[in-house]
Every structure is written in structure tokens, then in C-alpha cells.
Enzyme design. Structure first.
Site, mmCIF file in Angstrom:
data_model
loop_
_atom_site.group_PDB
_atom_site.id
_atom_site.type_symbol
_atom_site.label_atom_id
_atom_site.label_comp_id
_atom_site.label_asym_id
_atom_site.label_seq_id
_atom_site.Cartn_x
_atom_site.Cartn_y
_atom_site.Cartn_z
ATOM 1 N N ASN A 146 1.552 0.978 -5.936
ATOM 2 C CA ASN A 146 0.538 -0.069 -5.952
ATOM 3 C C ASN A 146 -0.725 0.308 -5.187
ATOM 4 O OD1 ASN A 146 0.945 -0.871 -3.107
ATOM 5 N ND2 ASN A 146 2.953 -1.496 -3.853
ATOM 6 N N ASP A 147 -0.866 1.600 -4.870
ATOM 7 C CA ASP A 147 -2.109 2.086 -4.287
ATOM 8 C C ASP A 147 -2.355 3.466 -4.886
ATOM 9 O OD1 ASP A 147 -4.387 2.390 -2.691
ATOM 10 O OD2 ASP A 147 -3.465 1.448 -0.964
ATOM 11 N N ASP A 148 -3.009 4.352 -4.187
ATOM 12 C CA ASP A 148 -3.318 5.652 -4.765
ATOM 13 C C ASP A 148 -2.047 6.359 -5.220
ATOM 14 O OD1 ASP A 148 -6.181 5.656 -4.411
ATOM 15 O OD2 ASP A 148 -5.790 5.808 -2.270
ATOM 16 N N SER A 185 0.817 -1.214 0.000
ATOM 17 C CA SER A 185 0.000 0.000 0.000
ATOM 18 C C SER A 185 0.850 1.263 0.000
ATOM 19 C CB SER A 185 -0.932 0.020 1.219
ATOM 20 O OG SER A 185 -1.755 1.162 1.189
ATOM 21 N N ALA A 231 -3.660 3.060 -8.116
ATOM 22 C CA ALA A 231 -5.093 2.821 -8.019
ATOM 23 C C ALA A 231 -5.903 3.649 -8.998
ATOM 24 C CB ALA A 231 -5.563 3.105 -6.591
#
Length: 324
Positions: free
Chosen positions: A101-103, A79, A136
Site C-alpha cells: 500500500n505504499d512504494d 505504509s 504507489a
């Protein structure tokens, strides 16, 4: 120094899973907190952050320019957001190149009861001229929405096929807050699964924290994080949003939009959207939406469906067809 890169094992299955980040000692790579008149950039590259890479918190008059973020080299980290603007104002982010791998480019404003108590909005923000390779979304608002958002503009952003959403609004029924005067335009989305993605009940198994049963050693901040939010204060309210000039190819679903019957998404304008997708998708809990001069080409021949919505207008102003 040992750094734990995930929640303790006994919390992974609990309803306090997101709060366990406080215990896992996952470091932000750069934190600008209670700061002003800062210029971060100059072509720096940031890699393998343990948690969010750049967080701008309780700050104002900040420029983040020319930052490259690579958090997936050698395997995905846990995250790892790219750039988070959190309860801050007068911030410019430009020329970012992000692989996370997130926002990727994300606006936040506090979470749940403590965020409502602090009540510091994120406002007067410009995000532009950037590329998202993995993450994301091209641009995210939420899920931490408690302090609210106003006067936000994001434009000239490209997102590639490692990105599942284009415009992503997300919140939860314990977050509260609002978003208004949001302007997002001139996005290029190549292989992004859902170009227009909005959910006000984001990831329920993760969003709604509860104390683990029979837990005897309760840290004081766990109590703060799990304080109940009254229903009338917990529903988020998004309104006065303008989204235009979106070019999306290779999408799976053009729209995936929903909120609440008692907290609808109000006064949205969407125009000059050019989306090629497998299916058109749906919009729910919308009030006074206007879609004009749009082209939605769905491979299955479907049209965007509105449910539990009022005052919407799209049928004669949307050109439907099939991808070329």
C-alpha cells in the site's frame, strides 16, 4: 511482544510525523544491511510486514529474485513498501510480484541533513520483469534522494489498476541529491492514474519535519532528523533521464510533472509513449526535454502543456487524439 503499527497519537498531527516511525517499533520484515554477495529469493512469499518488507541498505552485489509480497491480506497495513534499495550499489531485482500500500519497487538514498552527511548514492541498479498489483507506483525514485542516484535501469514492469502512478520521481526541498543516467522502459500500465508523475515538493505536510512545540523530552535523534538544510543544498537535481516504450490505458492524467525554477528537470528524453487518458496534463520546470514518436490520446482533447520550461520540443513529434 507488542508491536505498535503507527505513530504515537501525539505525533500524528505534528510536523514530525514521518520521524515517528523510529519510535513506533514497526519492523522491517527483511533488512540486508552492510551486506554483499547475497541472493534473496527462491520463490519465497512475504506477508503482512509491519513496515517496509525488504530493505537493501549500505550493501552491494545483491540479487532479489522471485519474491512475492502480499501486505494487504486481511486489510491494509501501514505504509508497507515492497522492495527498497537504499544507498546501495550493484543490485538486481527481478521476477517480483508485489501487492503493498505504499512504494512497491523503490530507490532511496538518505534523507535531509543526515542523508547529505552520509552521502551514499544508490547506483548500478537493474529492476526488471515484475508485476505490481497494488502500490504507489510501478517504479519510484525518492522521496529520499540526498545521496543521489546514477546508472539506474528499470524495464519489463506491469502495473495494474490498484497503482496510482507509473514512473514516480519524488523529493523535497530539504532532500538535496541528484539523479542522473536513469533509463526506464517497456512498462505496461493498466488503469494507472498518472503514467508519468514527478514532484520535487512531495507531500509538504509530511515531508518537512519540525520539533513539536513545548516538547521537553527530546530524543537526540529527533534533533538530527530536524536539522535545517541550507537552501542551496536542499534542492534536488534530476537530469539525463530516458523513458521509452510505455503503454498506458485507462489513465486519468498522462503527465503531472513539476520541480523548481532554480532546480529544473534537465535533459529528459521521452519517446514511444502510448498513453490513453482522460486529460493530457502538464509539465513544469523542465529544461531541454525532447518528446518524440509519442501518442497521447486524451478524452477531453487536451494537449500536454509546458510551463516555466525552456528548450522543450514536443509539438510536431506528439500525435494527439482521443482514446478508442
Amino acid at each position: 511482544m507488542e508491536i505498535l503499527l503507527g505513530p504515537p497519537q501525539d505525533l500524528r498531527a505534528s510536523r514530525l510525523r514521518w520521524a515517528s516511525d523510529y519510535d513506533a517499533r514497526r519492523p522491517r520484515l527483511i533488512l540486508l544491511q552492510n551486506s554483499s554477495d547475497v541472493h534473496l529469493g527462491g520463490g519465497i512469499t512475504l506477508k503482512r510486514s509491519g513496515f517496509w518488507t525488504v530493505q537493501v541498505l549500505y550493501s552491494h552485489d545483491i540479487i532479489v529474485d522471485g519474491v512475492t509480497i502480499r501486505n494487504n491480506e486481511g486489510g491494509k497495513g501501514p505504509s508497507t513498501d515492497g522492495i527498497d534499495i537504499d544507498s546501495s550499489k550493484k543490485v538486481l531485482v527481478e521476477h517480483a510480484d508485489i501487492d503493498v500500500n505504499d512504494d512497491a519497487l523503490c530507490l532511496k538514498a538518505g534523507r535531509d541533513s543526515d542523508g547529505l552527511r552520509v552521502n551514499r548514492p544508490t547506483e548500478d541498479i537493474v529492476i526488471r520483469d515484475s508485476i505490481i498489483r497494488h502500490g504507489a507506483a510501478a517504479i519510484t525514485i525518492g522521496s529520499e534522494t540526498s545521496g543521489g542516484f546514477r546508472n539506474i535501469e528499470a524495464y519489463n514492469i506491469t502495473a495494474l489498476s490498484g497503482v496510482p502512478s507509473g514512473v514516480l520521481f519524488k523529493s523535497a526541498h530539504t532532500r538535496g541529491g541528484y539523479a542522473q543516467d536513469i533509463r526506464i522502459h517497456d512498462l505496461t500500465l493498466e488503469g494507472v492514474a498518472i503514467p508519468i508523475h514527478m514532484t520535487m515538493n512531495w507531500n509538504p505536510s509530511y515531508s518537512y519535519a519540525e520539533l513539536p512545540p513545548n516538547e521537553k523530552n527530546i530524543p537526540p535523534y529527533w534533533v538530527v532528523l530536524t536539522t535545517k538544510v541550507p537552501e542551496d543544498k536542499g534542492l534536488p537535481h534530476f537530469s539525463d533521464v530516458h523513458i521509452w516504450n510505455i503503454k498506458a490505458t485507462g489513465a486519468k492524467q498522462a503527465f503531472d510533472v513539476s520541480a523548481y525554477p532554480t532546480a529544473t528537470l534537465d535533459n529528459f528524453r521521452l519517446d514511444h509513449l502510448d498513453i490513453e487518458a482522460a486529460t493530457a496534463g502538464s509539465i513544469a520546470n523542465a529544461k531541454n526535454w525532447t518528446l518524440t514518436d509519442n501518442s497521447i490520446k486524451a478524452a477531453d482533447g487536451s494537449k500536454v502543456t509546458f510551463t516555466d520550461s525552456t528548450g522543450t520540443r514536443d509539438a510536431k513529434d506528439v500525435a494527439y487524439g482521443e482514446p478508442q
